[in-house]
Write a protein that holds these residues in place. Structure first.
Motif, PDB file in Angstrom:
ATOM      1  N   GLU A  15       0.827  -1.210   0.000  1.00 20.74           N
ATOM      2  CA  GLU A  15       0.000   0.000   0.000  1.00 20.74           C
ATOM      3  C   GLU A  15       0.863   1.263   0.000  1.00 20.74           C
ATOM      4  OE1 GLU A  15      -3.751   2.072   2.383  1.00 20.74           O
ATOM      5  OE2 GLU A  15      -2.886   0.198   3.122  1.00 20.74           O
ATOM      6  N   ALA A  16       2.028   1.189   0.630  1.00 20.68           N
ATOM      7  CA  ALA A  16       2.909   2.349   0.692  1.00 20.68           C
ATOM      8  C   ALA A  16       3.454   2.732  -0.679  1.00 20.68           C
ATOM      9  CB  ALA A  16       4.070   2.073   1.644  1.00 20.68           C
ATOM     10  N   HIS A  17       3.293   1.858  -1.654  1.00 12.97           N
ATOM     11  CA  HIS A  17       3.766   2.126  -3.019  1.00 12.97           C
ATOM     12  C   HIS A  17       2.660   2.692  -3.902  1.00 12.97           C
ATOM     13  CE1 HIS A  17       6.773  -0.576  -1.342  1.00 12.97           C
ATOM     14  NE2 HIS A  17       7.600  -0.179  -2.278  1.00 12.97           N
ATOM     15  N   ILE A  18       1.471   2.870  -3.353  1.00 11.70           N
ATOM     16  CA  ILE A  18       0.323   3.385  -4.099  1.00 11.70           C
ATOM     17  C   ILE A  18       0.158   4.870  -3.801  1.00 11.70           C
ATOM     18  CG2 ILE A  18      -2.184   3.251  -4.372  1.00 11.70           C
ATOM     19  CD1 ILE A  18      -1.987   0.277  -3.608  1.00 11.70           C
ATOM     20  N   ALA A  19       0.119   5.685  -4.861  1.00 17.59           N
ATOM     21  CA  ALA A  19      -0.124   7.125  -4.673  1.00 17.59           C
ATOM     22  C   ALA A  19      -1.598   7.398  -4.447  1.00 17.59           C
ATOM     23  CB  ALA A  19       0.376   7.899  -5.885  1.00 17.59           C
ATOM     24  N   GLY A  20      -2.453   6.685  -5.197  1.00 19.56           N
ATOM     25  CA  GLY A  20      -3.882   6.924  -5.067  1.00 19.56           C
ATOM     26  C   GLY A  20      -4.685   6.079  -6.032  1.00 19.56           C
ATOM     27  N   TYR A  21      -5.952   6.449  -6.161  1.00 23.28           N
ATOM     28  CA  TYR A  21      -6.917   5.638  -6.904  1.00 23.28           C
ATOM     29  C   TYR A  21      -7.737   6.526  -7.837  1.00 23.28           C
ATOM     30  CZ  TYR A  21      -5.699   2.475  -3.106  1.00 23.28           C
ATOM     31  OH  TYR A  21      -5.008   1.702  -2.205  1.00 23.28           O
ATOM     32  N   CYS A  22      -8.312   5.907  -8.865  1.00 22.37           N
ATOM     33  CA  CYS A  22      -9.108   6.665  -9.829  1.00 22.37           C
ATOM     34  C   CYS A  22     -10.114   5.741 -10.511  1.00 22.37           C
ATOM     35  CB  CYS A  22      -8.212   7.322 -10.877  1.00 22.37           C
ATOM     36  SG  CYS A  22      -7.251   6.160 -11.884  1.00 22.37           S
ATOM     37  N   VAL A  23     -10.999   6.337 -11.283  1.00 25.53           N
ATOM     38  CA  VAL A  23     -11.968   5.598 -12.087  1.00 25.53           C
ATOM     39  C   VAL A  23     -11.365   5.324 -13.467  1.00 25.53           C
ATOM     40  CG1 VAL A  23     -14.288   5.601 -13.087  1.00 25.53           C
ATOM     41  CG2 VAL A  23     -13.866   6.768 -10.900  1.00 25.53           C
ATOM     42  N   ILE A  24     -11.578   4.105 -13.964  1.00 33.48           N
ATOM     43  CA  ILE A  24     -11.155   3.746 -15.321  1.00 33.48           C
ATOM     44  C   ILE A  24     -12.310   3.036 -16.020  1.00 33.48           C
ATOM     45  CG2 ILE A  24      -9.601   2.302 -16.709  1.00 33.48           C
ATOM     46  CD1 ILE A  24      -7.460   2.709 -14.591  1.00 33.48           C
ATOM     47  N   ASN A  25     -12.530   3.365 -17.278  1.00 33.98           N
ATOM     48  CA  ASN A  25     -13.428   2.583 -18.124  1.00 33.98           C
ATOM     49  C   ASN A  25     -12.553   1.735 -19.030  1.00 33.98           C
ATOM     50  OD1 ASN A  25     -15.450   1.493 -19.670  1.00 33.98           O
ATOM     51  ND2 ASN A  25     -16.323   3.439 -20.338  1.00 33.98           N
ATOM     52  N   ASP A  26     -12.497   0.439 -18.758  1.00 29.96           N
ATOM     53  CA  ASP A  26     -11.708  -0.482 -19.576  1.00 29.96           C
ATOM     54  C   ASP A  26     -12.540  -0.856 -20.812  1.00 29.96           C
ATOM     55  OD1 ASP A  26     -10.059  -2.422 -20.651  1.00 29.96           O
ATOM     56  OD2 ASP A  26     -10.552  -3.945 -19.149  1.00 29.96           O
ATOM     57  N   VAL A  27     -12.650   0.094 -21.741  1.00 27.47           N
ATOM     58  CA  VAL A  27     -13.416  -0.145 -22.961  1.00 27.47           C
ATOM     59  C   VAL A  27     -12.783  -1.314 -23.721  1.00 27.47           C
ATOM     60  CG1 VAL A  27     -14.316   0.883 -25.076  1.00 27.47           C
ATOM     61  CG2 VAL A  27     -13.990   2.307 -23.028  1.00 27.47           C
ATOM     62  N   SER A  28     -13.629  -2.195 -24.240  1.00 28.32           N
ATOM     63  CA  SER A  28     -13.147  -3.444 -24.848  1.00 28.32           C
ATOM     64  C   SER A  28     -13.905  -3.734 -26.138  1.00 28.32           C
ATOM     65  CB  SER A  28     -13.350  -4.620 -23.874  1.00 28.32           C
ATOM     66  OG  SER A  28     -12.781  -4.350 -22.605  1.00 28.32           O
TER      67      SER A  28
END
Length: 280
Positions: free
Chosen positions: A144-157
Motif C-alpha cells: 500500500e505504501a507504493h500506491i499514490a492513489g486511486y481513480c476511475v477507469i473505463n476499460d473499454v473493450s
C-alpha cells in the motif's frame, strides 16, 4: 487530495479540487501530475499548498487523464468472481494480466471511438491504482505504501478483437480512446478502504453494472505485490483492477455499444465519467 489535469488534449495543466469542488491551477507549483510528483514526499508538499491562493480554472474546463506520462498501463482480468461466471470462464487462481496501450488513454469525458470493423464494443467500470513509489519484489504488507492513489477507469473493450481474432486479449483492449482515466487521482489517505467502494455504469440511462470492489478476488495491495514479482512498477504506472458483472458480453442476449450511445460510470468517492461513442 483530489489531483487532476485539465485543458486541451495534449496540453493539460496540473490541478487540484479545492474544498468547494472548484479546479485550482497547480502549474505554478508542479509541472504535471505524473510519476515525478506522486511520491509521498512530493504529495506532502502539495498538501501544504493553500489551494485558495491559486488561480481558478474555467468552470467548464475539460478534464484530461488524471495521470500524465503513464509508463505502463496494466490490467487485471476476471478479478470479480461473478464477472468470471458471466463470461463463462473459471475463477483464476492467480491474477490474469494483460496490458492496454498507453495511446488508449483519454480524459474521463472524452469521446470513445468505435474502431473500424468493430462489432462487439463493450464497457467495464474499474478501480484504477496509480503507483507512487518504485515497487520491486514488495511484500503485500508493504504494498500500500507504493500506491499514490486511486481513480476511475473505463476499460473499454472490443470483444470480437479480444476473443475471436487470435493471440492475447490486447488487440481488443488497446484501441485509441479505450482508456478513459479520471476525473481525479484521489490520494490513498482519502480512500479508507479501496476494497469496499460502490461502483456503477449506465448505458443510455440504463444501469448495467451495480457492484462493489468488495467482491474483488485479488485486492489492490495483493495485486501490486504480485505484479512486482514480474516487473518493476514505477511511479505513474496505472493498474486497472477488474470489473464487476454487468458488461455487455454477459447480457442475454449480448448487448454492445454503437455510435451515439452514452456511457456514464463512477466509483464512490472517486468521481464520475461520461463518454459518447463516435465512429473512428
Amino acid at each position: 487530495m483530489k489531483l487532476l489535469r485539465f485543458g486541451t488534449a495534449g496540453q493539460e495543466r496540473p490541478g487540484a479540487l479545492d474544498t468547494q469542488g472548484r479546479v485550482r491551477d497547480l502549474s505554478g507549483v508542479v509541472a504535471d501530475i505524473d510519476g515525478a510528483t506522486l511520491s509521498d514526499e512530493a504529495l506532502a508538499k502539495l498538501r501544504a499548498v493553500d489551494l485558495d491562493t491559486l488561480p481558478l480554472a474555467p468552470a467548464d474546463v475539460r478534464y484530461g487523464p488524471c495521470v500524465g506520462k503513464v509508463g505502463k498501463f496494466l490490467c487485471i482480468g476476471l478479478n470479480y468472481a461473478d464477472h468470471a461466471a458471466e463470461s463463462g470462464l473459471p475463477i483464476p487462481e492467480e491474477p490474469v494480466l494483460f496490458t492496454k496501450a498507453t495511446s488508449a488513454i483519454v480524459g474521463p469525458n472524452d469521446t470513445v471511438l468505435k474502431p473500424r470493423g468493430s462489432t462487439k464494443l463493450d464497457w467495464e467500470v474499474e478501480l484504477g491504482v496509480v503507483i507512487g513509489k518504485t515497487a520491486s519484489y514488495v511484500d503485500e504488507a508493504d504494498a500500500e505504501a507504493h500506491i499514490a492513489g486511486y481513480c476511475v477507469i473505463n476499460d473499454v473493450s472490443e470483444r470480437a478483437f479480444q476473443l475471436e481474432r487470435g493471440g492475447t486479449w490486447d488487440k481488443g483492449k488497446g484501441c485509441d480512446t479505450f482508456g478513459p482515466i479520471g476525473p481525479w487521482l484521489v490520494t490513498r489517505d482519502e480512500v479508507a478502504d479501496p476494497a469496499n467502494l460502490k461502483m456503477w455504469l449506465k448505458v443510455n440511462g440504463k444501469t448495467f453494472q451495480d457492484g462493489s470492489t468488495a467482491t474483488m478476488i485479488f485486492k489492490p495491495a495483493f495485486i501490486v505485490a504480485y505484479l512486482s514479482r514480474f516487473m518493476t512498477l514505477q511511479p505513474g504506472d496505472v493498474i486497472s483492477t477488474g470489473t464487476p458483472p454487468g458488461v455487455g458480453l454477459g447480457q442475454r442476449p449480448e448487448v454492445y455499444l454503437d455510435v451515439g450511445d452514452v456511457m456514464e460510470l463512477g466509483i464512490e468517492g472517486l468521481g464520475q465519467q461520461r463518454q459518447v461513442v463516435a465512429q473512428a
